[in-house]
Design an enzyme around this catalytic site. Sequence first.
Site, PDB file in Angstrom:
ATOM      1  N   LYS A 113       0.402 -68.251 -42.555  1.00  0.00           N
ATOM      2  CA  LYS A 113      -0.817 -69.071 -42.549  1.00  0.00           C
ATOM      3  C   LYS A 113      -0.997 -69.766 -41.204  1.00  0.00           C
ATOM      4  CE  LYS A 113      -1.577 -69.490 -47.419  1.00  0.00           C
ATOM      5  NZ  LYS A 113      -1.160 -70.099 -48.671  1.00  0.00           N
ATOM      6  N   LYS A 142      -3.438 -56.642 -47.149  1.00  0.00           N
ATOM      7  CA  LYS A 142      -3.223 -57.169 -48.493  1.00  0.00           C
ATOM      8  C   LYS A 142      -4.517 -57.791 -49.037  1.00  0.00           C
ATOM      9  CE  LYS A 142      -1.642 -61.516 -50.162  1.00  0.00           C
ATOM     10  NZ  LYS A 142      -1.725 -61.694 -51.575  1.00  0.00           N
ATOM     11  N   LYS A 156      -7.709 -63.646 -51.429  1.00  0.00           N
ATOM     12  CA  LYS A 156      -8.897 -64.499 -51.459  1.00  0.00           C
ATOM     13  C   LYS A 156      -9.237 -64.991 -50.062  1.00  0.00           C
ATOM     14  CE  LYS A 156      -7.337 -66.503 -55.739  1.00  0.00           C
ATOM     15  NZ  LYS A 156      -6.046 -67.195 -55.610  1.00  0.00           N
TER      16      LYS A 156
END
Length: 313
Positions: free
Chosen positions: A113, A192, A195
Amino acid sequence: MTKRRLLTGLQPSGPLHIGNYFGALKPFLSMYEEYESMLMVADYHALTTQKNPEELRRNTLDIVKDYLAIGIDPKKAVIFRQSDVPEHMELAWIFQCLVTVPFLERAHAYKDKVAKGLEANAGLFAYPMLMAADILLYDTDIVPVGEDQRQHIEYAREAAVKFNNAYGDTFKEPREKILRGVATIPGVDGKKMSKSYGNTIPLFGSKEEIRRTVMSIVTDSKGESPEIVYAIHSSLKGREELSELYKTNRGNYKALKEALFADIEREVAPMREKRASIGDEDVKGVLAEGSKSARKLAQMKMKFVREKIGIAL
Ligand code: ADP
Ligand code: TRP
């Protein structure tokens, strides 16, 4: 003999996609009746990225509708919201005081992230210890998740070991349950499905929306078999059935995408219909019940934990 405990959770951070369904929810659905099962809405986890209160409220109600629509019976599983059980936060703090900064720095999810430019807030950093608390608070045996969560379950085991070493036997070491074949479902771009990448096939999109996204899957023009289409398809159908289909339609990407769309639609259509009949009030009722049961268990465990660490006088 008491039944073993199964627990999983999803963040209410946006509409669920078929990766969430095949990676986490369907495995949960196929096992949950054999266990003492708990299904959580990880809203405090979602707070690491979600800053819009209206959206968080809406996503929370929606994700419970999704749980119910896929067929999870709230009489057979405790469906609850993390934030309704403040003991999760308390235990997370206790674990944070047991692990080191370099240990948390090794978490792939955190590193990924940050690498993607997401703000590295302290909540994101401590995320695995809150997840450890979610799992260990209920003496969980099995955690059905997708491959990307494997390391987080390892972290939960580490937290259990560290606590047990420091204070004596208190927590069970949980195991992940990752189905082979559907471990990581790619999105329409081959990365992948997630969302946060805008590459999803929505689980509860309209028929037209699902069709449109399936038709937009990137096809590899070199091979005769569209790799991404095949990888998504293998979460719905066995290898033999697929090999027949992909042989017959070699090179015909459109037909193969149509076949994938038809298979998704067959699985999703009845759930979509059920979902439309579930209202916000139904969801609030389910959460009120579930959170009461979860809180009772959590309070019992925390009473014991507080005694162990010297917080209870
Ligand atoms: P997302 O990456 O879409 O935000 P989450 O992190 O909320 O998904 O994941 C919820 C659950 O769904 C986890 O158990 C996760 O492992 C599973 N999951 C998410 N994406 C996929 C995928 N592409 N393939 C398989 N499982 C997935
Ligand atoms: N981190 C998980 C995810 O992003 C969500 C989650 C939070 C979870 N707490 C959990 C999953 C406990 C399993 C068990 O998918």
